[in-house]
Design an enzyme around this catalytic site. Structure first.
Site, PDB file in Angstrom:
ATOM      1  N   LYS A  11       0.861  -1.184   0.000  1.00 40.23           N
ATOM      2  CA  LYS A  11       0.000   0.000   0.000  1.00 40.23           C
ATOM      3  C   LYS A  11       0.894   1.231   0.000  1.00 40.23           C
ATOM      4  CE  LYS A  11      -4.330  -1.204   0.054  1.00 40.23           C
ATOM      5  NZ  LYS A  11      -5.153  -0.834  -1.129  1.00 40.23           N
TER       6      LYS A  11
ATOM      7  N   ASP B 147      -0.138  -0.146  -4.613  1.00 37.34           N
ATOM      8  CA  ASP B 147      -1.517   0.351  -4.745  1.00 37.34           C
ATOM      9  C   ASP B 147      -1.636   1.632  -3.933  1.00 37.34           C
ATOM     10  OD1 ASP B 147      -4.178   0.892  -4.895  1.00 37.34           O
ATOM     11  OD2 ASP B 147      -4.841  -0.880  -3.791  1.00 37.34           O
TER      12      ASP B 147
ATOM     13  N   GLU C   7      -1.195   0.265  -8.993  1.00 43.57           N
ATOM     14  CA  GLU C   7      -2.664   0.329  -9.013  1.00 43.57           C
ATOM     15  C   GLU C   7      -3.113   1.704  -8.513  1.00 43.57           C
ATOM     16  OE1 GLU C   7      -4.475  -3.188  -7.201  1.00 43.57           O
ATOM     17  OE2 GLU C   7      -5.852  -1.894  -6.100  1.00 43.57           O
TER      18      GLU C   7
ATOM     19  N   ASP D  99      -8.564  -0.039 -10.226  1.00 42.86           N
ATOM     20  CA  ASP D  99      -9.303  -0.795  -9.198  1.00 42.86           C
ATOM     21  C   ASP D  99     -10.609  -0.042  -8.938  1.00 42.86           C
ATOM     22  OD1 ASP D  99     -10.286  -2.129  -7.029  1.00 42.86           O
ATOM     23  OD2 ASP D  99      -8.738  -1.488  -5.619  1.00 42.86           O
TER      24      ASP D  99
ATOM     25  N   LYS E 229     -12.913  -7.548  -8.707  1.00 39.29           N
ATOM     26  CA  LYS E 229     -13.262  -7.885  -7.319  1.00 39.29           C
ATOM     27  C   LYS E 229     -14.669  -8.460  -7.273  1.00 39.29           C
ATOM     28  CE  LYS E 229     -10.253  -4.653  -4.897  1.00 39.29           C
ATOM     29  NZ  LYS E 229     -10.148  -3.424  -4.091  1.00 39.29           N
TER      30      LYS E 229
ATOM     31  N   GLN F 155     -11.059  -6.780  -1.065  1.00 41.97           N
ATOM     32  CA  GLN F 155     -11.771  -5.657  -0.477  1.00 41.97           C
ATOM     33  C   GLN F 155     -11.595  -5.712   1.037  1.00 41.97           C
ATOM     34  OE1 GLN F 155     -13.715  -3.856  -3.272  1.00 41.97           O
ATOM     35  NE2 GLN F 155     -12.708  -2.515  -1.810  1.00 41.97           N
TER      36      GLN F 155
END
Ligand code: MUC
Ligand code: MG
Length: 366
Positions: free
Chosen positions: A162, A191, A217, A242, A266, A294
């Protein structure tokens, strides 16, 4: 066989390890369990994660849209009329995860009625998915220690970092420490959950160009279209959509207008029916996909495993399937295991989303 009753059951389970990322943080899973019962007493289940910072949904809004809008229109339809159910739900805009869960719970009923694992009904490509683990914001050395522990314990060799923090050096350093500590064969991608501007993302890509990162992402807000297009055109690695691709139409639009050249699929938001259409579009267009997370419970994660294993195109890449490990408890009746970096598709009729009813009674909010 008809849809007799649709219920939306709110529940809360704390995370033992809260996850922090650029668009928010989770401390407890205040999710909604969807239960669909057919006229013959078959019951299907699915999990719904409210993500106000991603889709604008809350636990209360999910319960309300399912109970007040979807249930009255869907009850009475044949369980086999999946496209009719899709058309009914499409009349209400947004509410992505509520729609996704209703679809998955319907597929769970179908599998149970037909006595087959749903992964076979969807495509039956494989019996497993490789696992990618998502690492939230932490100091670089702690991230590396965690990744090494996950690799050692579960055989996981793909990590999503992240990012999206300021100063940019925090994430550049984290990526560098991970690459140096994990070696060149471990897959690492980033991401940013829209945390940067397009120019900041370009700078991070320049500063991490030697690290062999596989993609980035949602670096910035895709609605800032010119910045995003410039980034996609100039980047040496794919830029993935995403949350800018939360449904079939927006996935197509992001790819066709140059907002992304890789798609995150997702099941939590597009269920199985719409996710399969996104995968078909991507495959035909020569765009890679991967199964995203998620911050799902095991009930949510097993749905992702079932879907990802069903298609060659989704099976190619590791799916994000392991963040349920951050939760203090889980409702699933038949817990998942991760070994050699893989999760096997449960060999049961349906999806494998059945909850333990005692645990549900202990965690439900009403
Ligand atoms: C992701 O891929 O963005 C962050 C919030 C959420 O619900 O899922 C994540 C992961
Ligand atoms: Mg994401």
């Amino acid at each position: 066989m008809q849809i007799a009753q649709i219920e939306a059951i709110p529940y809360t389970i704390p995370y033992s390890t809260p996850l922090h990322f650029a668009s928010g943080a989770v401390h407890e899973a205040n999710h909604v369990l969807v239960r669909i019962e057919t006229s013959d007493g078959v019951v299907g289940w699915a999990d719904t994660p409210p993500r106000p910072y991603t889709y604008g949904e809350t636990q209360k809004s999910i319960v309300a849209v399912i109970e007040d809008i979807f249930a009255p229109q869907l009850e009475g339809l044949s369980v086999f009329d999946r496209e009719k159910a899709q058309a009914v739900m499409a009349r209400t805009i947004h509410n992505e995860t509520a729609k996704g869960a209703v679809d998955i719970a319907l597929w769970d009923c179908l599998g149970k009625i037909l006595g087959r694992p749903v992964t076979e009904l969807l495509g039956g490509f494989s019996d497993h998915m490789r696992v990618s683990h998502m690492l939230g914001f932490k100091p670089a050395q702690e991230l590396l220690d965690l990744a090494l522990e996950f690799r050692e314990t579960y055989g996981i060799d793909t990590f999503k970092l992240k990012t999206g923090r300021r100063p940019l050096s925090l994430d550049v350093e984290a990526a560098r420490v991970l690459r140096e500590g994990l070696g060149e064969d471990t897959e690492i991608y980033m991401d940013s959950n829209r945390g940067w501007s397009a120019n900041e993302a370009a700078e991070v890509l320049r500063r991490t160009a030697d690290l062999g990162l596989s993609f980035l992402e949602e670096p910035d807000d895709a609605r800032e279209v010119l910045g995003r297009r410039r980034l996609v055109e100039k980047s040496a690695i794919p830029i993935a959509a995403d949350e800018s691709a939360p449904n079939m139409g927006e996935a197509a639009r992001e790819i066709l207008t140059g907002g992304a050249n890789l798609l995150c699929v997702k099941t939590a938001r597009t269920g199985f029916t719409e996710s399969a259409k996104i995968v078909g579009f991507a495959q035909a267009a020569g765009v890679d996909v991967y199964v995203g997370n998620q911050i799902d419970t095991q009930i949510g994660s097993v749905a992702s495993v079932v879907f990802g294993a069903a298609f060659e195109h989704t099976h190619r890449r590791a799916g994000e399937l392991s963040n349920y490990l951050d939760m203090a408890d889980d409702l699933i009746a038949r817990p998942l295991t991760i070994a050699d970096g893989k999760i096997m598709v449960p060999d049961v009729p349906g999806v494998g989303t059945e909850p333990d009813l005692e645990k549900l009674a202990a965690h439900r909010d009403r």
